[in-house]
Design an enzyme around this catalytic site. Structure first.
Site, PDB file in Angstrom:
ATOM      1  N   PHE A 149       0.764  -1.257   0.130  1.00 53.06           N
ATOM      2  CA  PHE A 149      -0.124   0.100   0.032  1.00 53.06           C
ATOM      3  C   PHE A 149       0.766   1.417   0.012  1.00 53.06           C
ATOM      4  O   PHE A 149       0.244   2.289  -0.256  1.00 53.06           O
ATOM      5  CB  PHE A 149      -0.851  -0.119   1.228  1.00 53.06           C
ATOM      6  CG  PHE A 149      -0.375   0.362   2.575  1.00 53.06           C
ATOM      7  CD1 PHE A 149      -0.259   1.921   2.782  1.00 53.06           C
ATOM      8  CD2 PHE A 149       0.129  -0.491   3.523  1.00 53.06           C
ATOM      9  CE1 PHE A 149       0.469   1.917   4.099  1.00 53.06           C
ATOM     10  CE2 PHE A 149       0.886  -0.176   4.629  1.00 53.06           C
ATOM     11  CZ  PHE A 149       1.148   1.274   4.807  1.00 53.06           C
ATOM     12  N   CYS A 281       9.543   1.729   3.520  1.00 50.17           N
ATOM     13  CA  CYS A 281      10.549   0.841   3.786  1.00 50.17           C
ATOM     14  C   CYS A 281      11.883   1.127   3.992  1.00 50.17           C
ATOM     15  O   CYS A 281      12.708   0.641   4.525  1.00 50.17           O
ATOM     16  CB  CYS A 281      10.541  -0.233   2.819  1.00 50.17           C
ATOM     17  SG  CYS A 281      11.071   0.213   1.033  1.00 50.17           S
TER      18      CYS A 281
HETATM   19  P1  NAD Z   1       1.545  -6.549   3.232  1.00 53.11           P
HETATM   20  O1  NAD Z   1       2.561  -7.680   3.210  1.00 53.11           O
HETATM   21  O2  NAD Z   1       0.590  -6.456   3.879  1.00 53.11           O
HETATM   22  O3  NAD Z   1       0.843  -6.701   1.548  1.00 53.11           O
HETATM   23  C1  NAD Z   1       1.513  -6.680   0.340  1.00 53.11           C
HETATM   24  C2  NAD Z   1       0.768  -7.452  -0.505  1.00 53.11           C
HETATM   25  O4  NAD Z   1       0.500  -8.777  -0.259  1.00 53.11           O
HETATM   26  C3  NAD Z   1      -0.611  -7.002  -0.955  1.00 53.11           C
HETATM   27  O5  NAD Z   1      -0.887  -6.854  -2.443  1.00 53.11           O
HETATM   28  C4  NAD Z   1      -1.601  -7.763  -0.145  1.00 53.11           C
HETATM   29  O6  NAD Z   1      -2.811  -7.904  -0.671  1.00 53.11           O
HETATM   30  C5  NAD Z   1      -0.730  -9.040  -0.238  1.00 53.11           C
HETATM   31  N1  NAD Z   1      -1.061  -9.979   0.930  1.00 53.11           N
HETATM   32  C6  NAD Z   1      -1.196  -9.398   2.279  1.00 53.11           C
HETATM   33  N2  NAD Z   1      -1.307 -10.599   3.062  1.00 53.11           N
HETATM   34  C7  NAD Z   1      -1.350 -11.731   2.436  1.00 53.11           C
HETATM   35  C8  NAD Z   1      -1.333 -13.060   2.541  1.00 53.11           C
HETATM   36  N3  NAD Z   1      -1.680 -13.644   3.902  1.00 53.11           N
HETATM   37  N4  NAD Z   1      -1.298 -13.872   1.618  1.00 53.11           N
HETATM   38  C9  NAD Z   1      -0.818 -13.611   0.384  1.00 53.11           C
HETATM   39  N5  NAD Z   1      -0.941 -12.105  -0.108  1.00 53.11           N
HETATM   40  C10 NAD Z   1      -1.098 -11.280   1.028  1.00 53.11           C
HETATM   41  O7  NAD Z   1       2.333  -5.274   3.108  1.00 53.11           O
HETATM   42  P2  NAD Z   1       1.911  -3.729   3.335  1.00 53.11           P
HETATM   43  O8  NAD Z   1       1.502  -3.673   4.536  1.00 53.11           O
HETATM   44  O9  NAD Z   1       0.655  -3.609   2.099  1.00 53.11           O
HETATM   45  O10 NAD Z   1       3.056  -2.957   2.999  1.00 53.11           O
HETATM   46  C11 NAD Z   1       3.906  -2.673   4.143  1.00 53.11           C
HETATM   47  C12 NAD Z   1       5.118  -3.386   3.964  1.00 53.11           C
HETATM   48  O11 NAD Z   1       5.839  -3.434   2.963  1.00 53.11           O
HETATM   49  C13 NAD Z   1       6.082  -2.737   5.296  1.00 53.11           C
HETATM   50  O12 NAD Z   1       6.530  -4.156   5.828  1.00 53.11           O
HETATM   51  C14 NAD Z   1       7.266  -2.323   4.375  1.00 53.11           C
HETATM   52  O13 NAD Z   1       8.370  -2.375   4.871  1.00 53.11           O
HETATM   53  C15 NAD Z   1       7.155  -3.173   3.088  1.00 53.11           C
HETATM   54  N6  NAD Z   1       7.726  -2.676   1.859  1.00 53.11           N
HETATM   55  C16 NAD Z   1       9.117  -3.144   1.570  1.00 53.11           C
HETATM   56  C17 NAD Z   1       9.863  -2.500   0.522  1.00 53.11           C
HETATM   57  C18 NAD Z   1      10.966  -3.137  -0.222  1.00 53.11           C
HETATM   58  O14 NAD Z   1      11.289  -2.711  -1.214  1.00 53.11           O
HETATM   59  N7  NAD Z   1      11.630  -3.923   0.608  1.00 53.11           N
HETATM   60  C19 NAD Z   1       9.067  -1.428  -0.343  1.00 53.11           C
HETATM   61  C20 NAD Z   1       7.895  -0.947   0.373  1.00 53.11           C
HETATM   62  C21 NAD Z   1       7.262  -1.677   1.330  1.00 53.11           C
END
Ligand code: NAD
Length: 499
Positions: A149, A281
């Site tokens: 998100f 992140c």
């Molecule tokens: P999230 O892991 O909740 O969701 C990411 C994606 O995974 C979404 O599209 C979601 O629909 C899907 N998802 C969620 N739960 C799932 C499940 N149980 N099974 C399968 N798919 C699932 O992450 P978020 O809250 O949207 O984003 C924030 C996180 O992303 C933070 O931890 C941040 O550090 C990380 N992030 C990392 C980077 C990087 O490049 N390392 C960049 C941006 C954000």
């Protein structure tokens, strides 16, 4: 209530599963729309259509594909304000920050305009008698992008730019909390000349993600999100034989040496710690001043800067420094973590709880919070808070500060503020983190490099965007060709007697 559907075969379509997820306006706390969650049948249809479309797109010459990227980039630029507005309305970040979100994605598209150069193969002339050896880079087929998100414009562009310009088709599954930006990007990609079906935006939740991971057609998965999900997706995709790169969460430290310019370090910490409400992140969430004098002086400089920060809705324009967090649950979790920090003995130098914004009482706001005397056993240190909370862990020496970073389970980004080149070089060489800033707080590499963390911040091979992305989204085919000599003699035009 507005319904948000999918983008299939070049047009918006309504969801048919009957399942939806609420999309909030975090600034007001209101539900502004509901997004359809794809059924397995809808997903399979999108994948099958993408596979058909990929055949033509993969066979299109790379320069023509690059021209689509050129036009796409131009259109993103033209529609910057609308894209930023969509980002802010679903995410809550300020408009200038949302423009940065679009801009850092656009820069990846700009590099993709030069994709033909990245897709060149290798060639050895006369590897043996009459033998030439060459390696081609070919697209994988249909690939999946699953995005978080917190950068609704940038990360989908990081995924689709390299994948599409390398000749693949993509199923993009954006975050269900911020689904609208990707749909608009898909519209612009069509306007830029991308054939229908090559980019499908399928909204959904775990069910759609699992469908992608188990599909035999999907060849590769590019994921960005939290660490537990990254690890899960990597495991399931890899065990199904797919190429996978899954980027996870972070806990980024900034070391402040006694010789650092403390005003600059304090400004950097405020920007990197509280920008986008800490929902980056690459946010700095831990300050590590070296020596008690440095720590005391740093806190003294941080406090007035933090107290001046203005928190509010993005509609306040430039008048606001950061907005709400993404959901009520995120807000409650962050407030709970702040309470746990106090319970476990940290000092809240600035406490952001209890913030109420007039007219926006139901928005998901958390005020900026600064902790001192944090230790590695506390929950506020161990967890990725993903909110406007900066923790200070005091270190006696540079070695102790460095060891703290090395021992942390995450390895996305880190920074050091110092006036000494020798210390900076030592830090860059020894630290086990993927992206390092020297007097630079958020070292997100420019788009012609690649982005990726170490340790639990990334699972799989190769980084995002830049040269690594073109390796990830292509497979190499190596050809050994022998041409026997003598044929050209047979074509000689001189008049000679028969043998
Ligand atoms: P999230 O892991 O909740 O969701 C990411 C994606 O995974 C979404 O599209 C979601 O629909 C899907 N998802 C969620 N739960 C799932 C499940 N149980 N099974 C399968 N798919 C699932 O992450 P978020 O809250 O949207 O984003 C924030 C996180 O992303 C933070 O931890 C941040 O550090 C990380 N992030 C990392 C980077 C990087 O490049 N390392 C960049 C941006 C954000």
């Amino acid at each position: 209530m507005k319904d948000i559907g999918h983008w299939i075969n070049g047009k918006r379509v309504a969801g048919t599963s009957g399942r939806f997820s609420d999309v909030y306006n975090p600034a007001t706390g209101e539900i502004q729309a509901r997004v359809a969650l794809a059924s397995p049948e809808e997903l399979d249809h999108a994948i099958a259509e993408a596979a058909k479309a990929q055949l033509g797109w993969g066979a299109t010459n790379p320069q023509r594909r690059a021209r689509v990227m050129m036009k796409f980039g131009e259109l993103i630029n033209q529609h910057m304000d609308e894209l930023a507005e969509l980002v802010s309305s679903e995410h809550g970040k300020t408009l200038p920050d949302a423009k940065g979100d679009v801009q850092r994605g656009l820069e990846v598209i700009e590099v993709c305009m030069g994709a033909p150069a990245m897709l060149k193969g290798e060639y050895t002339d006369s590897a043996g008698p009459g033998i030439d050896l060459y390696a081609m880079r070919q697209p994988l087929g249909v690939v999946a992008g699953i995005t978080p998100f917190n950068f609704p414009a940038m990360i989908p562009l990081w995924k689709m730019g390299p994948a599409l310009s390398a000749g693949n088709a993509m199923i993009l599954k954006p975050s269900e909390r911020c689904p609208s930006t990707s749909l608009m990007q898909a519209e612009l990609a069509k306007e830029a000349g991308l054939p229908d079906g090559v980019l499908q935006v399928v909204n959904g939740d775990k069910q759609a993600v699992d469908g992608l991971l188990d599909s035999e057609t999907i060849q590769a998965v590019g994921f960005v999100g939290s660490t537990p999900i990254a690890q899960y997706i990597y495991g399931r995709a890899a065990s199904n034989g797919k190429r996978a790169q899954c980027f996870g969460g972070a806990k980024n430290h900034m070391i402040i040496m006694p010789d650092a310019d403390l005003d600059k370090a304090a400004d950097a910490l405020v920007g990197a710690g509280f920008g986008a409400a800490g929902e980056r992140c690459m946010a700095i969430s831990v300050a590590v001043p070296v020596g008690a004098e440095t720590a005391n002086a740093l806190i003294e400089k941080l406090v007035p800067r933090i107290e001046k920060l203005k928190v509010g809705p993005y509609t306040a324009g430039n008048d606001v420094d950061f907005g709400p967090v993404i959901t009520k649950q995120a807000q409650e979790r962050i407030l709970g973590l702040i309470a746990s920090g106090l319970d476990q003995g940290a000092t809240a130098v600035v406490d952001g709880r209890g913030l109420k914004i007039q007219g926006y009482e139901d928005g998901f706001y958390v005020g900026p919070t600064l902790f001192d005397n944090v230790t590695p056993d506390m929950e506020i240190y161990k967890q990725e808070i993903f909110g406007p909370v900066l923790s200070t862990v005091r270190a006696e020496t540079y070695e102790e500060a460095l060891q703290l970073v090395i021992d942390n389970e995450y390895g996305n980004g880190t920074a050091i503020y110092t006036a000494d080149g020798d210390t900076a070089r030592d830090f860059a060489s020894r630290v086990n983190v993927g992206m390092v800033g020297i007097n630079f707080p958020i070292p997100v590499p420019l788009s012609y490099y690649s982005f990726g963390g170490w340790k639990k911040s990334a699972f799989g091979d190769l980084n995002q965007y830049g040269p690594d992305a073109f390796r990830f989204y292509t497979k190499t085919k190596t050809v050994t060709a022998r041409w026997f000599s003598g044929i050209k003699d047979g074509a000689a035009l001189n008049f000679k007697a028969l043998d």
